[in-house]
Design a protein around this motif. Structure first.
Motif, PDB file in Angstrom:
ATOM      1  N   ALA A  96       0.834  -1.209   0.000  1.00  0.00           N
ATOM      2  CA  ALA A  96       0.000   0.000   0.000  1.00  0.00           C
ATOM      3  C   ALA A  96       0.867   1.256   0.000  1.00  0.00           C
ATOM      4  N   ALA A  97       1.838   1.314   0.889  1.00  0.00           N
ATOM      5  CA  ALA A  97       2.723   2.482   0.951  1.00  0.00           C
ATOM      6  C   ALA A  97       3.573   2.581  -0.305  1.00  0.00           C
ATOM      7  N   ASP A  98       4.046   1.443  -0.813  1.00  0.00           N
ATOM      8  CA  ASP A  98       4.851   1.453  -2.037  1.00  0.00           C
ATOM      9  C   ASP A  98       4.054   1.993  -3.218  1.00  0.00           C
ATOM     10  N   ALA A  99       2.767   1.604  -3.314  1.00  0.00           N
ATOM     11  CA  ALA A  99       1.927   2.061  -4.422  1.00  0.00           C
ATOM     12  C   ALA A  99       1.736   3.574  -4.362  1.00  0.00           C
ATOM     13  N   ILE A 100       1.495   4.104  -3.177  1.00  0.00           N
ATOM     14  CA  ILE A 100       1.335   5.547  -3.038  1.00  0.00           C
ATOM     15  C   ILE A 100       2.640   6.256  -3.381  1.00  0.00           C
ATOM     16  N   ASP A 101       3.767   5.688  -2.950  1.00  0.00           N
ATOM     17  CA  ASP A 101       5.054   6.301  -3.265  1.00  0.00           C
ATOM     18  C   ASP A 101       5.291   6.327  -4.769  1.00  0.00           C
ATOM     19  N   ARG A 102       4.917   5.268  -5.462  1.00  0.00           N
ATOM     20  CA  ARG A 102       5.063   5.245  -6.924  1.00  0.00           C
ATOM     21  C   ARG A 102       4.163   6.302  -7.559  1.00  0.00           C
ATOM     22  N   GLU A 103       2.940   6.495  -7.007  1.00  0.00           N
ATOM     23  CA  GLU A 103       2.047   7.527  -7.518  1.00  0.00           C
ATOM     24  C   GLU A 103       2.657   8.914  -7.329  1.00  0.00           C
ATOM     25  N   LEU A 104       3.270   9.117  -6.175  1.00  0.00           N
ATOM     26  CA  LEU A 104       3.913  10.412  -5.923  1.00  0.00           C
ATOM     27  C   LEU A 104       5.103  10.622  -6.848  1.00  0.00           C
ATOM     28  N   GLU A 105       5.845   9.561  -7.109  1.00  0.00           N
ATOM     29  CA  GLU A 105       6.969   9.641  -8.043  1.00  0.00           C
ATOM     30  C   GLU A 105       6.458  10.002  -9.439  1.00  0.00           C
ATOM     31  N   LEU A 106       5.351   9.378  -9.840  1.00  0.00           N
ATOM     32  CA  LEU A 106       4.733   9.685 -11.128  1.00  0.00           C
ATOM     33  C   LEU A 106       4.263  11.133 -11.154  1.00  0.00           C
ATOM     34  N   LEU A 107       3.650  11.572 -10.077  1.00  0.00           N
ATOM     35  CA  LEU A 107       3.192  12.952  -9.996  1.00  0.00           C
ATOM     36  C   LEU A 107       4.350  13.926 -10.170  1.00  0.00           C
ATOM     37  N   ALA A 108       5.469  13.665  -9.509  1.00  0.00           N
ATOM     38  CA  ALA A 108       6.629  14.552  -9.624  1.00  0.00           C
ATOM     39  C   ALA A 108       7.100  14.621 -11.070  1.00  0.00           C
ATOM     40  N   THR A 109       7.134  13.484 -11.729  1.00  0.00           N
ATOM     41  CA  THR A 109       7.552  13.448 -13.128  1.00  0.00           C
ATOM     42  C   THR A 109       6.594  14.247 -13.991  1.00  0.00           C
ATOM     43  N   MET A 110       5.296  14.046 -13.751  1.00  0.00           N
ATOM     44  CA  MET A 110       4.288  14.768 -14.530  1.00  0.00           C
ATOM     45  C   MET A 110       4.358  16.271 -14.251  1.00  0.00           C
ATOM     46  N   ARG A 111       4.493  16.636 -12.985  1.00  0.00           N
ATOM     47  CA  ARG A 111       4.559  18.055 -12.627  1.00  0.00           C
ATOM     48  C   ARG A 111       5.766  18.706 -13.287  1.00  0.00           C
ATOM     49  N   ASP A 112       6.899  18.034 -13.212  1.00  0.00           N
ATOM     50  CA  ASP A 112       8.114  18.588 -13.779  1.00  0.00           C
ATOM     51  C   ASP A 112       8.049  18.681 -15.299  1.00  0.00           C
ATOM     52  N   ALA A 113       7.232  17.843 -15.921  1.00  0.00           N
ATOM     53  CA  ALA A 113       7.049  17.891 -17.370  1.00  0.00           C
ATOM     54  C   ALA A 113       5.872  18.782 -17.746  1.00  0.00           C
ATOM     55  N   ASN A 114       5.250  19.414 -16.731  1.00  0.00           N
ATOM     56  CA  ASN A 114       4.116  20.315 -16.922  1.00  0.00           C
ATOM     57  C   ASN A 114       2.919  19.609 -17.535  1.00  0.00           C
ATOM     58  N   VAL A 115       2.659  18.395 -17.101  1.00  0.00           N
ATOM     59  CA  VAL A 115       1.508  17.633 -17.569  1.00  0.00           C
ATOM     60  C   VAL A 115       0.305  18.032 -16.726  1.00  0.00           C
ATOM     61  N   ALA A 116      -0.774  18.478 -17.388  1.00  0.00           N
ATOM     62  CA  ALA A 116      -1.961  18.919 -16.661  1.00  0.00           C
ATOM     63  C   ALA A 116      -2.943  17.783 -16.418  1.00  0.00           C
ATOM     64  N   SER A 117      -2.936  16.792 -17.287  1.00  0.00           N
ATOM     65  CA  SER A 117      -3.829  15.651 -17.086  1.00  0.00           C
ATOM     66  C   SER A 117      -3.230  14.449 -17.792  1.00  0.00           C
ATOM     67  N   VAL A 118      -3.709  13.282 -17.425  1.00  0.00           N
ATOM     68  CA  VAL A 118      -3.174  12.060 -18.003  1.00  0.00           C
ATOM     69  C   VAL A 118      -4.261  11.004 -18.004  1.00  0.00           C
ATOM     70  N   ALA A 119      -4.261  10.185 -19.042  1.00  0.00           N
ATOM     71  CA  ALA A 119      -5.184   9.055 -19.097  1.00  0.00           C
ATOM     72  C   ALA A 119      -4.408   7.808 -18.690  1.00  0.00           C
ATOM     73  N   LEU A 120      -4.886   7.143 -17.662  1.00  0.00           N
ATOM     74  CA  LEU A 120      -4.214   5.944 -17.163  1.00  0.00           C
ATOM     75  C   LEU A 120      -5.083   4.739 -17.449  1.00  0.00           C
TER      76      LEU A 120
END
Length: 145
Positions: A96-120
């Motif tokens: 559970a904690a690992d999954a949230i950490d991966r989501e946060l890692e993805l968020l950081a990547t998206m934020r840094d790439a200026n991604v406003a939305s994403v289809a998963l």
């Protein structure tokens, strides 16, 4: 950081808290201060939370390697709430904690790439949580539809 399944090191409490500070903020804004987070979680809890306590959490004083040091569970849950993530991220270990950490890692990547939305597609990412976090990092940008 890459995910190597079972080779991924177990996340320490300090890593997880520092991840929240480093990721959950608008792209063009600095991370939140420990003082502002302490003030907000103090409001949630109805009691004063010293910024120094958060610094001790961030510095690893309450990580597992320090036997006998136990973090305040109510404060941890309030920290998670302050950053818009599930309390499980700070209160549990394992998948559970690992999954949230991966989501946060993805968020950081998206934020840094200026991604406003994403289809998963085909993903077990909690889309509601990801949407809340993305919205919190957009700053004054209107939500995209």
């Amino acid at each position: 950081m890459t995910d190597h399944g079972s080779n991924r090191p177990e996340l320490t409490l300090s890593h997880k808290i520092n991840r929240l500070f480093s990721v959950v903020h608008p792209r063009n804004a600095p991370e939140r201060s420990t003082e502002s987070v302490a003030e907000q979680i103090g409001e949630f809890l109805g009691r004063t939370v010293p910024p120094g306590y958060l610094e001790r959490l961030r510095d690893g004083e309450f990580d597992d390697r320090n036997a006998g040091a136990t973090a305040d569970v109510e404060i941890l849950a309030a920290v998670a709430r302050s950053f818009g993530v599930a309390a499980d991220y700070l209160l549990t270990r394992g998948p559970a904690a690992d999954a949230i950490d991966r989501e946060l890692e993805l968020l950081a990547t998206m934020r840094d790439a200026n991604v406003a939305s994403v289809a998963l597609r085909g993903s077990n990412i909690d889309r509601a949580m990801l949407a809340r976090i993305i919205q919190s990092t957009e700053g004054s940008m209107p939500p995209s539809r």
